[in-house]
Design a protein around this motif. Structure first.
Motif, mmCIF file in Angstrom:
data_model
loop_
_atom_site.group_PDB
_atom_site.id
_atom_site.type_symbol
_atom_site.label_atom_id
_atom_site.label_comp_id
_atom_site.label_asym_id
_atom_site.label_seq_id
_atom_site.Cartn_x
_atom_site.Cartn_y
_atom_site.Cartn_z
ATOM 1 N N MET A 27 0.844 -1.182 0.000
ATOM 2 C CA MET A 27 0.000 0.000 0.000
ATOM 3 C C MET A 27 0.889 1.244 0.000
ATOM 4 S SD MET A 27 -3.234 1.368 0.575
ATOM 5 C CE MET A 27 -4.130 -0.026 1.164
ATOM 6 N N ILE A 28 0.668 2.097 -0.971
ATOM 7 C CA ILE A 28 1.409 3.353 -1.070
ATOM 8 C C ILE A 28 0.521 4.471 -0.553
ATOM 9 C CG2 ILE A 28 2.495 5.001 -2.643
ATOM 10 C CD1 ILE A 28 3.241 2.633 -4.437
ATOM 11 N N ARG A 29 1.032 5.219 0.407
ATOM 12 C CA ARG A 29 0.262 6.317 1.013
ATOM 13 C C ARG A 29 0.583 7.625 0.282
ATOM 14 N NH1 ARG A 29 2.638 3.172 5.158
ATOM 15 N NH2 ARG A 29 4.316 4.591 4.755
ATOM 16 N N VAL A 30 -0.477 8.257 -0.223
ATOM 17 C CA VAL A 30 -0.345 9.454 -1.042
ATOM 18 C C VAL A 30 -1.093 10.610 -0.387
ATOM 19 C CG1 VAL A 30 -0.919 10.490 -3.281
ATOM 20 C CG2 VAL A 30 -0.194 8.099 -3.170
ATOM 21 N N ALA A 31 -0.463 11.771 -0.389
ATOM 22 C CA ALA A 31 -1.154 13.004 0.001
ATOM 23 C C ALA A 31 -1.221 13.892 -1.232
ATOM 24 C CB ALA A 31 -0.412 13.724 1.120
ATOM 25 N N ILE A 32 -2.389 14.467 -1.453
ATOM 26 C CA ILE A 32 -2.581 15.448 -2.516
ATOM 27 C C ILE A 32 -2.829 16.780 -1.828
ATOM 28 C CG2 ILE A 32 -4.074 16.203 -4.404
ATOM 29 C CD1 ILE A 32 -4.707 13.180 -4.873
ATOM 30 N N GLN A 66 -7.786 18.322 -7.785
ATOM 31 C CA GLN A 66 -7.855 17.245 -6.779
ATOM 32 C C GLN A 66 -8.575 16.030 -7.358
ATOM 33 O OE1 GLN A 66 -10.010 18.697 -3.391
ATOM 34 N NE2 GLN A 66 -8.353 20.019 -2.681
ATOM 35 N N GLY A 67 -9.724 16.289 -7.977
ATOM 36 C CA GLY A 67 -10.521 15.211 -8.550
ATOM 37 C C GLY A 67 -9.792 14.481 -9.662
ATOM 38 N N VAL A 68 -9.106 15.229 -10.512
ATOM 39 C CA VAL A 68 -8.346 14.612 -11.610
ATOM 40 C C VAL A 68 -7.262 13.699 -11.042
ATOM 41 C CG1 VAL A 68 -6.710 15.093 -13.488
ATOM 42 C CG2 VAL A 68 -8.827 16.406 -13.312
ATOM 43 N N VAL A 84 -5.160 8.231 -9.823
ATOM 44 C CA VAL A 84 -4.715 7.201 -8.879
ATOM 45 C C VAL A 84 -5.584 5.947 -9.039
ATOM 46 C CG1 VAL A 84 -4.580 6.588 -6.428
ATOM 47 C CG2 VAL A 84 -3.682 8.786 -7.208
ATOM 48 N N ARG A 85 -6.903 6.119 -9.122
ATOM 49 C CA ARG A 85 -7.807 4.968 -9.318
ATOM 50 C C ARG A 85 -7.509 4.255 -10.641
ATOM 51 N NH1 ARG A 85 -11.357 8.582 -6.679
ATOM 52 N NH2 ARG A 85 -12.114 9.459 -8.641
ATOM 53 N N ARG A 86 -7.308 5.036 -11.676
ATOM 54 C CA ARG A 86 -7.016 4.463 -13.003
ATOM 55 C C ARG A 86 -5.693 3.707 -12.977
ATOM 56 N NH1 ARG A 86 -6.757 8.348 -18.359
ATOM 57 N NH2 ARG A 86 -6.021 6.767 -19.809
ATOM 58 N N ILE A 99 4.876 17.905 -12.261
ATOM 59 C CA ILE A 99 3.918 17.656 -13.335
ATOM 60 C C ILE A 99 3.306 18.995 -13.704
ATOM 61 C CG2 ILE A 99 1.811 16.474 -14.035
ATOM 62 C CD1 ILE A 99 2.363 14.375 -11.891
ATOM 63 N N LEU A 100 3.315 19.286 -14.993
ATOM 64 C CA LEU A 100 2.741 20.543 -15.455
ATOM 65 C C LEU A 100 1.228 20.433 -15.608
ATOM 66 C CD1 LEU A 100 5.235 21.785 -18.207
ATOM 67 C CD2 LEU A 100 4.789 22.818 -15.982
ATOM 68 N N LYS A 101 0.545 21.513 -15.247
ATOM 69 C CA LYS A 101 -0.892 21.619 -15.493
ATOM 70 C C LYS A 101 -1.090 22.133 -16.910
ATOM 71 C CE LYS A 101 -2.048 22.841 -10.727
ATOM 72 N NZ LYS A 101 -2.630 23.874 -9.866
ATOM 73 N N PRO A 102 -2.123 21.754 -17.603
ATOM 74 C CA PRO A 102 -3.132 20.783 -17.184
ATOM 75 C C PRO A 102 -2.535 19.376 -17.132
ATOM 76 C CG PRO A 102 -3.497 21.428 -19.468
ATOM 77 C CD PRO A 102 -2.377 22.274 -18.949
ATOM 78 N N LEU A 103 -2.967 18.615 -16.145
ATOM 79 C CA LEU A 103 -2.419 17.292 -15.896
ATOM 80 C C LEU A 103 -2.797 16.320 -17.006
ATOM 81 C CD1 LEU A 103 -3.418 16.986 -12.130
ATOM 82 C CD2 LEU A 103 -1.281 17.834 -13.074
ATOM 83 N N SER A 104 -1.856 15.461 -17.352
ATOM 84 C CA SER A 104 -2.160 14.385 -18.292
ATOM 85 C C SER A 104 -1.910 13.056 -17.595
ATOM 86 C CB SER A 104 -1.296 14.490 -19.548
ATOM 87 O OG SER A 104 0.015 14.035 -19.299
#
Length: 129
Positions: free
Chosen positions: A1-6, A14-16, A21-23, A103-108
């Motif tokens: 399990m990798i613990r991630v903070a956004i 945030q949603g993207v 992460v889910r994908r 990572i540059l916005k817009p995120l890919s």
């Protein structure tokens, strides 16, 4: 399990990131535990060195990402920091806080995957030591 903070003040970003992460989990099978913070102040309020990766927005309302990163580094030398920004010139400043990447916005999703594959390799090497 990798613990991630956004740590990101834009709810859409945030949603993207959470969707990426889910994908990524569906694609590679890696399990994540994700915690979201809306500002650098929020993550620092009761910071404990429990995260493997912190995605950190550079520009936030109350405490910017660079200062947040400096304060996190004083408490946690091992966490992987990845900046999220729409300005590439901030990448150089990231070296001062030992950021792994940005990572540059817009995120890919492609850029996200590139970073995550690198981070998984790095974390795997750390576990072996």
């Amino acid at each position: 399990m990798i613990r991630v903070a956004i740590v990101e003040d834009d709810a859409e970003v945030q949603g993207v990131l959470q969707e990426y992460v889910r994908r990524y989990t569906r694609q590679y099978g890696t399990e994540f535990e994700v915690t979201v913070f809306a500002d650098g102040v929020d993550i620092l309020e009761d910071y404990r060195a429990v995260y493997d990766i912190i995605f950190l927005d550079v520009e936030m309302k109350h405490l910017d990402g660079m200062e947040t990163a400096r304060r996190i580094r004083a408490l946690d030398a091992d966490v992987v920091l990845i900046f999220i920004t729409n300005m590439a010139q901030y990448a150089i400043k990231g070296y001062a806080v030992q950021a792994l990447d940005y990572i540059l916005k817009p995120l890919s999703y492609y850029a996200f995957c590139q970073r995550m594959n690198h981070v998984r390799e790095l974390l795997g090497r750390r576990q072996k030591h």
